[in-house]
Write an enzyme that holds these catalytic residues in place. Structure first.
Site, PDB file in Angstrom:
ATOM      1  N   ASP A  34       0.866  -1.185   0.000  1.00  0.00           N
ATOM      2  CA  ASP A  34       0.000   0.000   0.000  1.00  0.00           C
ATOM      3  C   ASP A  34       0.902   1.236   0.000  1.00  0.00           C
ATOM      4  O   ASP A  34       2.143   1.121  -0.044  1.00  0.00           O
ATOM      5  CB  ASP A  34      -0.918  -0.035   1.231  1.00  0.00           C
ATOM      6  N   GLU A  36       0.150   4.628   1.880  1.00  0.00           N
ATOM      7  CA  GLU A  36       0.115   5.611   2.976  1.00  0.00           C
ATOM      8  C   GLU A  36       1.148   5.331   4.057  1.00  0.00           C
ATOM      9  O   GLU A  36       1.616   6.257   4.724  1.00  0.00           O
ATOM     10  CB  GLU A  36      -1.289   5.654   3.596  1.00  0.00           C
ATOM     11  N   HIS A  86      -2.574  -0.165  -3.727  1.00  0.00           N
ATOM     12  CA  HIS A  86      -3.017   1.197  -3.392  1.00  0.00           C
ATOM     13  C   HIS A  86      -3.819   1.847  -4.535  1.00  0.00           C
ATOM     14  O   HIS A  86      -3.344   1.930  -5.677  1.00  0.00           O
ATOM     15  CB  HIS A  86      -1.809   2.075  -3.086  1.00  0.00           C
ATOM     16  N   HIS A 130      -1.608   1.230   6.641  1.00  0.00           N
ATOM     17  CA  HIS A 130      -2.048   2.396   7.424  1.00  0.00           C
ATOM     18  C   HIS A 130      -3.146   1.979   8.397  1.00  0.00           C
ATOM     19  O   HIS A 130      -3.695   0.878   8.298  1.00  0.00           O
ATOM     20  CB  HIS A 130      -2.563   3.490   6.483  1.00  0.00           C
ATOM     21  N   HIS A 142      -8.003   5.037   7.134  1.00  0.00           N
ATOM     22  CA  HIS A 142      -9.224   4.719   6.379  1.00  0.00           C
ATOM     23  C   HIS A 142      -9.244   3.215   6.147  1.00  0.00           C
ATOM     24  O   HIS A 142      -8.250   2.527   6.385  1.00  0.00           O
ATOM     25  CB  HIS A 142      -9.267   5.463   5.036  1.00  0.00           C
ATOM     26  N   GLU A 160      -7.740  -2.632   6.845  1.00  0.00           N
ATOM     27  CA  GLU A 160      -7.289  -3.419   5.691  1.00  0.00           C
ATOM     28  C   GLU A 160      -6.355  -4.555   6.122  1.00  0.00           C
ATOM     29  O   GLU A 160      -6.464  -5.684   5.637  1.00  0.00           O
ATOM     30  CB  GLU A 160      -6.598  -2.500   4.686  1.00  0.00           C
TER      31      GLU A 160
HETATM   32 ZN   LIG Z   1      -5.001   1.259   2.013  1.00  0.00          ZN
END
Ligand SMILES: [Zn+2]
Length: 296
Positions: A34, A36, A86, A130, A142, A160
């Site tokens: 990902d 972030e 991502h 993240h 998120h 996630e």
């Molecule tokens: Zn993500």
């Protein structure tokens, strides 16, 4: 003489055992990347293609991925597959990656961040993860996309990393390592208590961060991946009879559309619930609901 004989015995033993050990350590490693939680990433003009600093961020993403890839091979991996996880899932450029890996690219996938994982793999690594939706301090916290307020699977609130860990568990493939900010790494322990974590930055709040030196985090990612892969042990698949998913959205538009499907129950105007008999099936529907319903 005595010492020499001991030495000779040691050498003979090593030679006899080495082929078996090498065989046992043949390892297929899956790395989901990902953005972030990547070393050095901390601005929202970095994480989408239209952002002014996106070009920088995708290079940073490749560098953390490469550190994990090097470590995986150092730790005995014989095959490494990287899944771009991502947004558009077309951030990693094959020319920027370690030439030994294969790259899964583009977001039109049934299983998104875990596309292609199955029981032939020996270990899973999460890079750049993240915090989940609603975490007050995690950078860019998120889950899935901006539409979710909370995601629960069998009553457990997951982000996630948690959702993806349940997916890996269905196939009996251990999640051996996660990198990200301190909140993301800590949250991962709710589903994988002894996961090896590399904290590449400290979240001060949901935007500001204290970034660690890039050379240092990349070295640490490589070393952690090496030992995580070397010590990975497959587990029996964990297949629950039922995966009940509750998705609380930020507004009622997606639930209004989703309620058209008979198996999706409206719990309240902004929350839906459904059940599936396998985690991959549940994952697929979660993804449809947060990503592929457009209510603009
Ligand atoms: Zn993500």
């Amino acid at each position: 003489m005595r010492n020499a004989r001991t030495l000779l015995f040691g050498v003979t033993l090593f030679v006899a055992v080495a082929p078996a050990v090498a065989h046992a350590q043949a390892r297929k490693v899956y790395i989901s990347v990902d953005m972030e939680g990547i070393s050095g990433v901390n601005g929202d003009n970095q994480t989408s293609a239209a952002g002014a600093e996106y070009g920088r961020a995708r290079k940073l993403m490749a560098e953390d991925a490469n550190a994990a890839i090097r470590g995986a091979f150092d730790g005995g991996a014989t095959e490494v597959v990287v899944n771009d996880s991502h947004g558009s899932q077309r951030n990693l450029l094959p020319e920027d990656l370690d030439p030994r890996v294969r790259l899964i690219s583009h977001s039109f996938k049934r299983h998104g961040m875990m596309e292609g994982l199955d029981s032939t793999y020996d270990a899973v690594i999460f890079v750049g993860y993240h915090a989940k939706a609603g975490s007050p301090r995690g950078v860019f916290a998120h889950t899935g996309s901006g539409v979710l307020r909370d995601l629960q699977i069998n009553g457990l609130s997951v982000g996630e990393g948690g959702m993806n860990a349940l997916f890996a568990r269905w196939y009996g493939v251990p999640v051996v390592m996660v990198t990200g900010d301190d909140v993301a790494v800590e949250e991962q322990r709710a589903t994988v208590p002894n996961v090896r974590g590399v904290v590449v930055k400290r979240a001060i709040n949901s935007r500001a961060v204290e970034l660690r030196p890039l050379a240092e985090t990349r070295r640490e990612i490589q070393e952690a991946a090496k030992s995580a892969v070397a010590s990975a042990r497959k587990t029996p698949p964990e297949r629950l009879a039922r995966y009940t998913v509750r998705m609380e959205m930020r507004d009622p538009t997606i639930p209004e559309v989703a309620a058209a499907f008979r198996e999706i129950r409206l719990v309240n105007p902004s929350t839906v619930e459904f059940s599936r008999e396998s985690m991959p099936d549940a994952y697929r529907l979660i993804r449809v609901l947060y990503r592929f319903i457009n209510t603009d």
